[in-house]
Design a protein around this motif. Structure first.
Motif, PDB file in Angstrom:
ATOM      1  N   MET A  85      -3.587   1.725  -3.512  1.00  0.00           N
ATOM      2  CA  MET A  85      -3.825   2.785  -2.685  1.00  0.00           C
ATOM      3  C   MET A  85      -4.988   2.249  -2.102  1.00  0.00           C
ATOM      4  O   MET A  85      -6.013   1.450  -2.300  1.00  0.00           O
ATOM      5  CB  MET A  85      -4.083   4.242  -3.466  1.00  0.00           C
ATOM      6  N   ALA A  92      -7.873   9.173  -5.153  1.00  0.00           N
ATOM      7  CA  ALA A  92      -7.099   8.063  -5.114  1.00  0.00           C
ATOM      8  C   ALA A  92      -7.052   7.578  -6.809  1.00  0.00           C
ATOM      9  O   ALA A  92      -5.926   6.958  -7.300  1.00  0.00           O
ATOM     10  CB  ALA A  92      -7.430   6.857  -4.117  1.00  0.00           C
ATOM     11  N   GLN A 104       0.980   6.357  -8.200  1.00  0.00           N
ATOM     12  CA  GLN A 104       0.904   5.325  -7.368  1.00  0.00           C
ATOM     13  C   GLN A 104       0.325   4.055  -7.976  1.00  0.00           C
ATOM     14  O   GLN A 104      -0.228   4.264  -8.989  1.00  0.00           O
ATOM     15  CB  GLN A 104       0.151   5.646  -5.728  1.00  0.00           C
ATOM     16  N   THR A 123       4.309   5.050   4.845  1.00  0.00           N
ATOM     17  CA  THR A 123       3.051   5.084   3.923  1.00  0.00           C
ATOM     18  C   THR A 123       2.411   6.499   4.354  1.00  0.00           C
ATOM     19  O   THR A 123       2.142   6.733   5.385  1.00  0.00           O
ATOM     20  CB  THR A 123       2.019   4.018   4.432  1.00  0.00           C
ATOM     21  N   VAL A 135       0.867  -1.064   0.145  1.00  0.00           N
ATOM     22  CA  VAL A 135       0.071   0.043   0.220  1.00  0.00           C
ATOM     23  C   VAL A 135       0.787   1.150  -0.001  1.00  0.00           C
ATOM     24  O   VAL A 135       1.733   1.374   0.962  1.00  0.00           O
ATOM     25  CB  VAL A 135      -1.061  -0.136   1.383  1.00  0.00           C
ATOM     26  N   LYS A 136       0.762   2.131  -1.136  1.00  0.00           N
ATOM     27  CA  LYS A 136       1.843   3.201  -1.295  1.00  0.00           C
ATOM     28  C   LYS A 136       1.203   4.415  -0.591  1.00  0.00           C
ATOM     29  O   LYS A 136       1.929   5.418  -0.410  1.00  0.00           O
ATOM     30  CB  LYS A 136       2.154   3.334  -2.631  1.00  0.00           C
ATOM     31  N   GLU A 137      -0.196   4.483  -0.391  1.00  0.00           N
ATOM     32  CA  GLU A 137      -0.680   5.792  -0.064  1.00  0.00           C
ATOM     33  C   GLU A 137      -2.261   5.616   0.517  1.00  0.00           C
ATOM     34  O   GLU A 137      -2.793   4.596   0.107  1.00  0.00           O
ATOM     35  CB  GLU A 137      -0.636   6.988  -1.165  1.00  0.00           C
ATOM     36  N   VAL A 138      -2.485   6.504   1.615  1.00  0.00           N
ATOM     37  CA  VAL A 138      -3.617   6.262   1.902  1.00  0.00           C
ATOM     38  C   VAL A 138      -4.597   7.889   1.883  1.00  0.00           C
ATOM     39  O   VAL A 138      -4.100   8.861   2.564  1.00  0.00           O
ATOM     40  CB  VAL A 138      -3.852   5.801   3.501  1.00  0.00           C
ATOM     41  N   TYR A 139      -5.938   7.895   1.508  1.00  0.00           N
ATOM     42  CA  TYR A 139      -6.590   9.083   1.562  1.00  0.00           C
ATOM     43  C   TYR A 139      -8.013   8.760   2.401  1.00  0.00           C
ATOM     44  O   TYR A 139      -8.405   7.743   2.040  1.00  0.00           O
ATOM     45  CB  TYR A 139      -6.955   9.539   0.140  1.00  0.00           C
ATOM     46  N   ALA A 158      -8.386   4.195  -0.041  1.00  0.00           N
ATOM     47  CA  ALA A 158      -9.181   5.399   0.228  1.00  0.00           C
ATOM     48  C   ALA A 158     -10.602   5.192   0.737  1.00  0.00           C
ATOM     49  O   ALA A 158     -11.179   4.097   0.436  1.00  0.00           O
ATOM     50  CB  ALA A 158      -9.265   6.267  -1.105  1.00  0.00           C
ATOM     51  N   SER A 165      -5.006   9.487  -9.063  1.00  0.00           N
ATOM     52  CA  SER A 165      -3.557   9.203  -8.640  1.00  0.00           C
ATOM     53  C   SER A 165      -3.069   7.699  -9.523  1.00  0.00           C
ATOM     54  O   SER A 165      -1.850   7.705 -10.097  1.00  0.00           O
ATOM     55  CB  SER A 165      -3.239   9.255  -7.136  1.00  0.00           C
ATOM     56  N   LEU A 166      -3.785   6.932  -9.325  1.00  0.00           N
ATOM     57  CA  LEU A 166      -3.600   5.551  -9.865  1.00  0.00           C
ATOM     58  C   LEU A 166      -3.609   5.694 -11.571  1.00  0.00           C
ATOM     59  O   LEU A 166      -2.733   5.324 -12.190  1.00  0.00           O
ATOM     60  CB  LEU A 166      -4.702   4.586  -9.557  1.00  0.00           C
TER      61      LEU A 166
END
Length: 416
Positions: free
Chosen positions: A141, A129, A138, A110, A79-83, A143, A132-133
């Protein structure tokens, strides 16, 4: 009320679908990535000061994030990022989304961002998210959204008077449910819409009752259980209390409906408490995107759009977002098998169905916020996650949600 939900998303190069969606805008260009949802979960939604009142929003968010990742079979380090959408943040501490991801056991490296677009926060986090993908920033993700309205504090100004007492304000009302432009509760905006659209008290009664009946039927069929991860609440010297079902839809008494009094306009109002989505302590609808998921992707994320109108007209804002998202996906309204229009008030759904001229039998077929609850930071993600589970293979689903200030967001997905 309380709840959380997650959507898990993965991206890959759009070679397979590029020719099919070439007429679309941002989601159809061959240079963009395809975005898929590989899991979607939420916590149960508890009533205001109900079964989940002891659990803070960030903890509910952690439970939903962990549940979504486990269902997707994704290693946490992927998991590269979280919103995370979250509206009523006072008293939650620094960076609520960051707290939620660390509580779920994700890597310290992260990054996280907390999104506030009022009731559309959870959906907007999913949209950001996906964007971004699509752009390749990323590849995996999470979200969604989280809210614990049972834990929202009261505030007072720093300018304490020398005499005359203190004035406390409820932040649920001040920061969540007040139209700051017209200086009144958003329920008055719903009253305005009902009058302008000539939507009667009887129509709203019937719709609200239908929402409860549909939620009960969805629960009895086992459909809602597919999207829920349980919440375990520790007890001193006793076994943990496990909450695994939504709470609010069970509490209605239909015999009282005809005698309910208007809430916002006492003399000539028609909005009553049954028409309002209850304040849930809900938490997340999240999406985790992943190329390394062990489960088969569930849905393709096709298109998204925002729109806005006058703040007092926020209940009808989805009617302006829907044409934009249909155009972006290259679809017509007749192509949509399932519509989710968030039930901030019953009149919101009735007004948008009328303005868009859509088949009401395809709208909120399993109930909605009137009967389940509307934890404002997560509701937009919840209705997207619900479509992931409820659609049949090949079908298109469209979700729309209004937000304070006159805004709305909308997305389209397709079940794989």
């Amino acid at each position: 009320m309380s709840s959380s939900g997650l959507l898990t998303v993965r991206s890959q190069l759009c070679k397979r679908l590029a020719h099919k969606y070439l007429s679309r805008t941002y989601s159809s260009r061959p240079s963009l990535n395809e975005v898929v949802i590989v899991s979607a979960v939420r916590t149960p939604m508890g009533s205001f000061r109900g079964s989940l009142a002891a659990v803070p929003a960030t903890r509910l968010g952690s439970i939903a994030i962990k549940g979504a990742i486990e269902k997707a079979g994704i290693p946490v380090e992927e998991v590269k990022e979280v919103y995370m959408g979250n509206v009523l943040q006072a008293g939650e501490g620094q960076a609520p989304a960051r707290q939620a991801l660390l509580g779920a056991g994700l890597s310290l490296s992260t990054p996280a961002t907390t999104i506030n677009k009022v009731c559309a926060s959870g959906m907007k986090s999913v949209m950001l998210a996906a964007q971004s993908l699509m752009c390749g920033h990323q590849d995996v993700m999470v979200a969604g959204g989280m809210e614990s309205m049972s834990n929202v504090p009261y505030v007072m100004t720093r300018d304490i008077p020398a005499y005359g007492g203190l004035r406390m304000e409820d932040l649920i009302v001040k920061d969540g449910l007040t139209d700051v432009y017209n200086k009144f509760h958003m329920g008055n905006c719903a009253e305005n819409t009902a009058k302008n659209m000539q939507i009667t008290r009887e129509e709203q009664d019937a719709y609200a009752i239908s929402s409860y009946n549909r939620s009960q039927a969805a629960y009895n069929s086992g459909l809602l259980a597919k999207e829920i991860v349980p919440v375990s609440i520790p007890q001193k010297g006793k076994p943990d209390v496990v909450v695994s079902e939504d709470e609010e839809w069970r509490r209605v008494d239909f015999s009282k409906v005809p005698n309910l009094r208007p809430v916002f306009q006492k003399d000539n109002g028609i909005i009553v408490l049954l028409y309002i989505s209850f304040n849930n302590q809900t938490i997340e609808c999240k999406r985790a995107s992943s190329r390394k998921a062990k489960t088969r992707p569930m849905s393709v994320f096709l298109a998204f759009a925002d729109a806005a109108t006058a703040p007092i007209d926020f209940p009808i804002a989805p009617a302006f977002a829907v044409p934009k998202v249909l155009a972006a996906a290259g679809l017509k309204k007749e192509d949509i098998a399932m519509w989710e229009i968030n039930e901030a008030f019953s009149v919101v759904v009735l007004a948008n169905v009328k303005m868009l001229d859509i088949d009401p039998s395809k709208v909120n077929v399993n109930g909605g916020a009137v009967s389940l609850g509307h934890p404002i930071g997560m509701s937009g993600a919840r209705i997207v996650g619900h479509m992931v589970h409820a659609l049949k293979s090949g079908q298109y689903g469209l979700a729309g949600i209004c937000n304070g200030g006159g805004g709305a967001s909308s997305v389209i997905i397709q079940k794989l």
